[in-house]
Enzyme design. Structure first.
Site, mmCIF file in Angstrom:
data_model
loop_
_atom_site.group_PDB
_atom_site.id
_atom_site.type_symbol
_atom_site.label_atom_id
_atom_site.label_comp_id
_atom_site.label_asym_id
_atom_site.label_seq_id
_atom_site.Cartn_x
_atom_site.Cartn_y
_atom_site.Cartn_z
ATOM 1 N N LYS A 47 77.335 58.981 -7.424
ATOM 2 C CA LYS A 47 77.220 60.040 -7.150
ATOM 3 C C LYS A 47 75.768 60.665 -7.160
ATOM 4 C CE LYS A 47 81.864 61.655 -8.489
ATOM 5 N NZ LYS A 47 82.673 62.505 -9.595
ATOM 6 N N SER A 86 78.417 62.780 -12.933
ATOM 7 C CA SER A 86 79.584 62.710 -13.808
ATOM 8 C C SER A 86 80.958 62.379 -13.188
ATOM 9 C CB SER A 86 79.340 64.135 -14.581
ATOM 10 O OG SER A 86 80.288 63.779 -15.738
ATOM 11 N N ASP A 87 81.478 61.613 -13.885
ATOM 12 C CA ASP A 87 82.927 61.447 -13.361
ATOM 13 C C ASP A 87 83.835 61.358 -14.277
ATOM 14 O OD1 ASP A 87 84.315 60.497 -10.501
ATOM 15 O OD2 ASP A 87 85.068 59.149 -12.075
ATOM 16 N N GLN A 88 85.077 61.570 -14.363
ATOM 17 C CA GLN A 88 85.866 61.453 -15.547
ATOM 18 C C GLN A 88 87.306 61.131 -14.951
ATOM 19 O OE1 GLN A 88 87.901 65.303 -16.934
ATOM 20 N NE2 GLN A 88 86.357 65.059 -18.647
ATOM 21 N N GLY A 130 81.987 59.746 -17.663
ATOM 22 C CA GLY A 130 80.938 58.794 -17.232
ATOM 23 C C GLY A 130 79.861 60.078 -17.032
#
Length: 205
Positions: A63, A79-81, A116
């Site tokens: 991203k 960010s990623d979740q 992340g």
């Protein structure tokens, strides 16, 4: 007073959040920094056999790098979740039936959230990355309580089918982790030293 800005001058380094999530934006605003937001164009599909922590780390950096093309002089936050129950990844439920199924499955159990985080210096291509875990211990939930909650918050675009910053907190027995902001999608405590290493100091030098 909000320090959020929809557009940025080309000062170096500017700060860009590679997300249009209002929850992540609200979290970053707490640091009192001026920043822009940009929507990353990234395929978020999980690769076959990809562990959750590898998935969120890859997507957080992807991203940030996707946004770097249009912000070549910026520091970019990606960010990623994902939410995990046993070995299964719980995605966004999408609708009421999916949310009921997720919450019934989570009732009385523990869901692990993996978030992340990437801070990319688009000028050098250098990325600082990490994964922040956070555990949510759910109360035993009756069908009536689940439906009552969904009637009020309709968290159908949220992994795990709840909004912890709202009434979703009533679903939990206990929270376990070092950075409670990670549960909402952006681990600020872990982000701050990354920003400082890149020359941005929320509390001053």
């Amino acid at each position: 007073m909000s320090h959020y800005s929809p557009s940025m001058p080309s000062a170096s380094p500017s700060l860009v959040l590679a997300s249009t999530s209002p929850y992540r934006r609200a979290l970053l605003e707490r640091l009192g920094l001026t920043f822009a937001t940009a929507a990353p164009d990234v395929d978020e599909a999980r690769r076959p056999g990809e562990p959750p922590q590898v998935l969120v780390l890859r997507l957080a950096e992807a991203k940030a790098r996707a946004v770097a093309a249009s912000h070549p002089d910026a520091l970019i936050i990606g960010s990623d979740q994902v939410a995990c129950l046993d070995d299964a990844v719980l995605g966004k439920p999408g609708d009421r039936a999916g949310a009921i199924a997720q919450l019934e499955r989570a009732s009385g159990r523990t869901v692990l959230f993996q978030t992340g985080l990437c801070l990319l210096d688009a000028r050098s291509g250098r990325a600082q990355t990490l994964v922040e875990p956070f555990r949510v211990h759910f109360r035993p939930l009756s069908r009536a309580r689940i439906e009552g909650y969904l009637d009020r918050e309709q968290p159908y675009n949220c992994a795990g089918s709840f909004k912890s910053e709202g009434l979703g907190i009533a679903l939990f027995e206990r929270l376990e982790g070092e950075d409670p902001n990670a549960l909402i999608g952006l681990p600020l405590i872990r982000l701050i030293p990354l920003l400082e290493a890149a020359g941005i100091f929320p509390l001053g030098v």
